[in-house]
Design an enzyme around this catalytic site. Structure first.
Site, short mmCIF file in Angstrom:
data_model
loop_
_atom_site.label_atom_id
_atom_site.label_comp_id
_atom_site.label_asym_id
_atom_site.label_seq_id
_atom_site.Cartn_x
_atom_site.Cartn_y
_atom_site.Cartn_z
N HIS A 1 4.68 5.18 14.97
CA HIS A 1 5.20 6.18 14.05
C HIS A 1 4.40 7.47 14.16
O HIS A 1 3.18 7.43 14.32
CB HIS A 1 5.13 5.64 12.62
N ARG B 1 0.88 14.14 13.62
CA ARG B 1 0.15 12.89 13.39
C ARG B 1 0.90 11.77 14.12
O ARG B 1 2.06 11.52 13.83
CB ARG B 1 0.05 12.58 11.90
N TYR C 1 4.28 7.36 1.94
CA TYR C 1 4.90 6.21 2.59
C TYR C 1 4.29 4.92 2.11
O TYR C 1 3.10 4.80 1.87
CB TYR C 1 4.90 6.32 4.11
N HIS D 1 1.15 6.31 15.80
CA HIS D 1 0.25 5.28 15.31
C HIS D 1 0.97 3.95 15.06
O HIS D 1 2.14 3.94 14.70
CB HIS D 1 -0.39 5.71 13.99
N LYS E 1 7.15 0.69 7.38
CA LYS E 1 6.89 1.89 6.58
C LYS E 1 8.18 2.44 6.01
O LYS E 1 9.20 2.51 6.69
CB LYS E 1 6.22 2.97 7.43
N GLN F 1 0.85 -1.19 0.00
CA GLN F 1 0.00 0.00 0.00
C GLN F 1 0.89 1.24 0.00
O GLN F 1 1.90 1.28 0.69
CB GLN F 1 -0.88 -0.02 1.26
N ASP G 1 -5.66 11.37 17.99
CA ASP G 1 -4.34 11.58 18.56
C ASP G 1 -4.41 12.20 19.95
O ASP G 1 -3.59 11.90 20.81
CB ASP G 1 -3.48 12.42 17.62
#
Length: 181
Positions: free
Chosen positions: A118, A59, A131, A62, A71, A47, A168
């Site tokens: 991340h 952000r 990414y 996660h 990633k 992906q 978040d």
């Protein structure tokens, strides 16, 4: 492509060879064989994600507790401070973080293997981040650690209050978060 080691040996900064002249530039952003040769990892990216954020958007942090994602992160517009936190309980670097600036100018990429949380904060007026991931997005397995957890004490290089999503803001403290064994 050169590898720049970080203080967490599994997280790598990748520096591409840039061919630049009066017309512009060219570089190979990903080559599977080259990636395998320099990282020692055979991965199958499934992906590609693209985000655009304004300055001070933060952000993260996660991760997916199942269908963990590796990633490969890069920036095509602007700059970010990118962070990876080791959440593998069996790792000697468990609970440690590493961060680096990724920008359209330096064209560096960050390889973050599965088992890490991340996040990033936008340093420039706007940033576009691309990414690749080694597994698909699985919202039922997504987790979030508080960006400002005092145990982690991440230096985000903030110049203003960060702009956060509701998700978040509701992240868990590191010591309460689900982690990998």
């Amino acid at each position: 492509m050169n590898v720049i080691p970080t203080k967490i040996p599994d997280v790598l900064i990748l520096e591409s060879k840039i061919f630049q002249d009066e017309r512009g530039f060219f570089f190979e952003s990903y080559n599977r064989q080259n990636f395998t040769d320099i990282t020692g990892h055979i991965v199958n990216f499934v992906q590609d994600n693209h985000s655009r954020s304004k300055q001070n958007v933060l952000r993260g942090l996660h991760y997916q507790i199942e269908q963990a994602q590796g990633k490969l992160v890069r920036v095509i517009t602007g700059s970010i401070f990118d962070v990876a936190v080791d959440i593998r309980k069996s790792s000697p670097t468990f609970g440690q973080w590493v961060g680096c600036e990724l920008s359209a100018q330096n064209k560096h990429q960050l390889w973050i293997p599965p088992g890490f949380a991340h996040g990033f904060v936008v340093l420039s007026e706007v940033a576009e981040v691309l990414y690749k991931t080694t597994d698909y997005y699985a919202p039922q397995h997504e987790r979030c650690i508080l960006w400002n957890d005092p145990y982690l004490a991440i230096d985000w290089h903030l110049t203003a209050e960060p702009i956060l999503s509701a998700k978040d803001k509701a992240g868990k403290p590191f010591q309460e978060a689900e982690v990998f064994t």
